[in-house]
Design a protein around this motif. Structure first.
Motif, PDB file in Angstrom:
ATOM      1  N   ARG A  37      -7.013  -0.769  12.257  1.00  7.97           N
ATOM      2  CA  ARG A  37      -6.842   0.587  12.754  1.00  7.97           C
ATOM      3  C   ARG A  37      -7.581   1.547  11.843  1.00  7.97           C
ATOM      4  O   ARG A  37      -7.590   1.391  10.637  1.00  7.97           O
ATOM      5  N   GLN A  38      -8.168   2.569  12.426  1.00  2.62           N
ATOM      6  CA  GLN A  38      -8.965   3.521  11.676  1.00  2.62           C
ATOM      7  C   GLN A  38      -8.194   4.815  11.478  1.00  2.62           C
ATOM      8  O   GLN A  38      -7.625   5.370  12.422  1.00  2.62           O
ATOM      9  N   PHE A  39      -8.156   5.331  10.233  1.00  8.49           N
ATOM     10  CA  PHE A  39      -7.475   6.570   9.933  1.00  8.49           C
ATOM     11  C   PHE A  39      -8.422   7.490   9.182  1.00  8.49           C
ATOM     12  O   PHE A  39      -9.269   7.046   8.404  1.00  8.49           O
ATOM     13  N   ASP A 126       4.269 -10.373   3.236  1.00  8.64           N
ATOM     14  CA  ASP A 126       3.635 -10.474   1.918  1.00  8.64           C
ATOM     15  C   ASP A 126       4.687 -10.178   0.860  1.00  8.64           C
ATOM     16  O   ASP A 126       4.846  -9.037   0.410  1.00  8.64           O
ATOM     17  N   ALA A 127       5.402 -11.215   0.472  1.00  2.15           N
ATOM     18  CA  ALA A 127       6.526 -11.043  -0.451  1.00  2.15           C
ATOM     19  C   ALA A 127       6.087 -10.482  -1.792  1.00  2.15           C
ATOM     20  O   ALA A 127       6.774  -9.634  -2.381  1.00  2.15           O
ATOM     21  N   ALA A 128       4.939 -10.932  -2.290  1.00  2.00           N
ATOM     22  CA  ALA A 128       4.485 -10.479  -3.603  1.00  2.00           C
ATOM     23  C   ALA A 128       4.120  -8.997  -3.574  1.00  2.00           C
ATOM     24  O   ALA A 128       4.492  -8.230  -4.476  1.00  2.00           O
ATOM     25  N   ALA A 129       3.380  -8.592  -2.545  1.00  2.00           N
ATOM     26  CA  ALA A 129       2.988  -7.181  -2.445  1.00  2.00           C
ATOM     27  C   ALA A 129       4.208  -6.294  -2.260  1.00  2.00           C
ATOM     28  O   ALA A 129       4.288  -5.189  -2.819  1.00  2.00           O
ATOM     29  N   PHE A 130       5.173  -6.770  -1.467  1.00  2.00           N
ATOM     30  CA  PHE A 130       6.380  -5.982  -1.235  1.00  2.00           C
ATOM     31  C   PHE A 130       7.169  -5.816  -2.533  1.00  2.00           C
ATOM     32  O   PHE A 130       7.566  -4.699  -2.896  1.00  2.00           O
ATOM     33  N   ALA A 131       7.387  -6.913  -3.241  1.00  2.00           N
ATOM     34  CA  ALA A 131       8.119  -6.845  -4.504  1.00  2.00           C
ATOM     35  C   ALA A 131       7.407  -5.962  -5.512  1.00  2.00           C
ATOM     36  O   ALA A 131       8.050  -5.246  -6.295  1.00  2.00           O
ATOM     37  N   SER A 179       1.855   2.842   1.269  1.00  2.93           N
ATOM     38  CA  SER A 179       0.423   2.882   0.964  1.00  2.93           C
ATOM     39  C   SER A 179      -0.255   1.530   1.176  1.00  2.93           C
ATOM     40  O   SER A 179      -1.466   1.401   0.987  1.00  2.93           O
ATOM     41  N   VAL A 180       0.513   0.521   1.584  1.00  3.35           N
ATOM     42  CA  VAL A 180      -0.026  -0.827   1.782  1.00  3.35           C
ATOM     43  C   VAL A 180      -0.454  -0.987   3.242  1.00  3.35           C
ATOM     44  O   VAL A 180       0.375  -0.898   4.152  1.00  3.35           O
ATOM     45  N   ASP A 181      -1.737  -1.214   3.469  1.00  3.87           N
ATOM     46  CA  ASP A 181      -2.263  -1.283   4.834  1.00  3.87           C
ATOM     47  C   ASP A 181      -1.537  -2.316   5.688  1.00  3.87           C
ATOM     48  O   ASP A 181      -1.247  -2.070   6.866  1.00  3.87           O
ATOM     49  N   ARG A 182      -1.253  -3.466   5.116  1.00  2.02           N
ATOM     50  CA  ARG A 182      -0.605  -4.524   5.903  1.00  2.02           C
ATOM     51  C   ARG A 182       0.787  -4.088   6.360  1.00  2.02           C
ATOM     52  O   ARG A 182       1.209  -4.385   7.482  1.00  2.02           O
ATOM     53  N   PHE A 183       1.487  -3.381   5.495  1.00  3.21           N
ATOM     54  CA  PHE A 183       2.820  -2.907   5.855  1.00  3.21           C
ATOM     55  C   PHE A 183       2.740  -1.753   6.858  1.00  3.21           C
ATOM     56  O   PHE A 183       3.597  -1.612   7.735  1.00  3.21           O
TER      57      PHE A 183
END
Length: 320
Positions: A37-39, A126-131, A179-183
């Motif tokens: 998605r483009q922002f 993404d457990a690592a990115a979330f933590a 701020s995490v694109d995947r989330f």
């Protein structure tokens, strides 16, 4: 945050699911290379084709927007109402309304058990990115345990304890999550997947009441019903009142029908927030801030995204 305290629990409804949902992966509207998605710099999603001439409807000059465009523009409008910033993935509010906290595009919250499932999907993705979003003072282990168990009470306890003890850490954690694109892609998909089916249920209900007025769905009607579903869950509670007014008043246009529907549904809500509901929806239908007074409470909700209504409000949503 905007108005999670104004929102009623979504009413259960048969047949609400994903079949009608056009996701970011299925639609090419507003997508960049690789399907992302483009922002823009302000966080607004690019709507491919929205600035270009729209296609003519078959057999006539009426302009059309795609369903994907309608979804994305409706989200721009509603998310501004919810958090005073369009497409604000980091929107955050504390426990002022006794919902524990509210977060994200459409202010999911622990109190109504809408935020926990969203965070669980982020954790699974993404457990690592979330933590990594949660600092050492946030007691992340307690949050993770509550999410793993689906324990909404424990989730409320966690956020209230953290806000009381270290509010800056609580705020920083969710600013990081947003701020995490995947989330953010999960937020976007969840918002569309939940509220598009509810919106289409409302469209079907209005078609049953006034079929001749609802043959082709105008974008402003889609956007108003989408916003209503986010804030009030649908029009089911007001079908009798809507039907009675339609029978007595015989509205001649789709816009007139929608005005009846949104007002009657608002008036079955909490008295303190009826004027807010009416101001939002009538603003969408008219394309300008609308002042409403109900039970001595006056609201006039401004929203710069209403410019989309001025430009595309009468356009038909293709294929709906």
């Amino acid at each position: 945050m905007g108005n999670s305290n104004n929102r009623e629990p979504v009413e259960p409804s048969a047949g609400v699911g994903r079949p009608g949902f056009i996701s970011g992966q299925q639609s090419q509207q507003g997508l960049g290379a690789g399907g992302a998605r483009q922002f823009d710099a302000s966080g607004n999603q690019a709507i491919s084709g929205a600035a270009a001439p729209l296609a003519a409807a078959p057999g006539g000059p009426t302009a059309q927007v795609t369903l994907a465009q309608a979804q994305e523009m409706a989200l721009r409008i509603t998310t501004f109402f919810e958090s005073s910033k369009s497409m604000n993935f980091q929107a955050l509010a504390d426990d002022f309304d006794r919902q524990g906290m509210s977060f994200g595009l459409i202010q999911w919250n622990f109190g109504q058990n809408t935020l926990g499932p969203l965070l669980s999907k982020m954790l699974a993705a993404d457990a690592a990115a979330f933590a990594g979003c949660f600092g050492p003072t946030t007691n992340f282990a307690a949050l993770k345990s509550a999410l793993d168990r689906g324990d909404s009470t424990a989730q409320l306890v966690w956020t209230r304890e953290l806000q009381g003890r270290d509010k800056p850490a609580w705020r920083a954690a969710f600013q990081a999550v947003g701020s995490v694109d995947r989330f953010n892609a999960i937020q976007l998909a969840e918002a569309e997947a939940k509220f598009h089916p509810l919106t289409m249920q409302a469209v079907r209900q209005l078609r049953a009441i006034a079929p001749a007025l609802m043959v082709a769905l105008e974008f402003r009607s889609y956007a108003a019903l989408f916003d209503l579903c986010v804030q009030q869950g649908g029009i089911t509670k007001a079908l009798e009142e809507i039907g009675t007014r339609v029978k007595n008043e015989k509205p001649a246009t789709q816009s007139a029908l929608l005005k009846i529907a949104v007002v009657e549904r608002a008036r079955l809500g909490n008295a303190d927030f009826q004027s807010d509901c009416i101001s939002r929806r009538m603003g969408i239908l008219t394309g300008a801030p609308f002042e409403s007074t109900e039970h001595g409470v006056t609201k006039k909700r401004a929203n710069p995204q209403l410019a989309l209504i001025a430009q595309f409000g009468a356009a038909q949503v293709a294929g709906v």
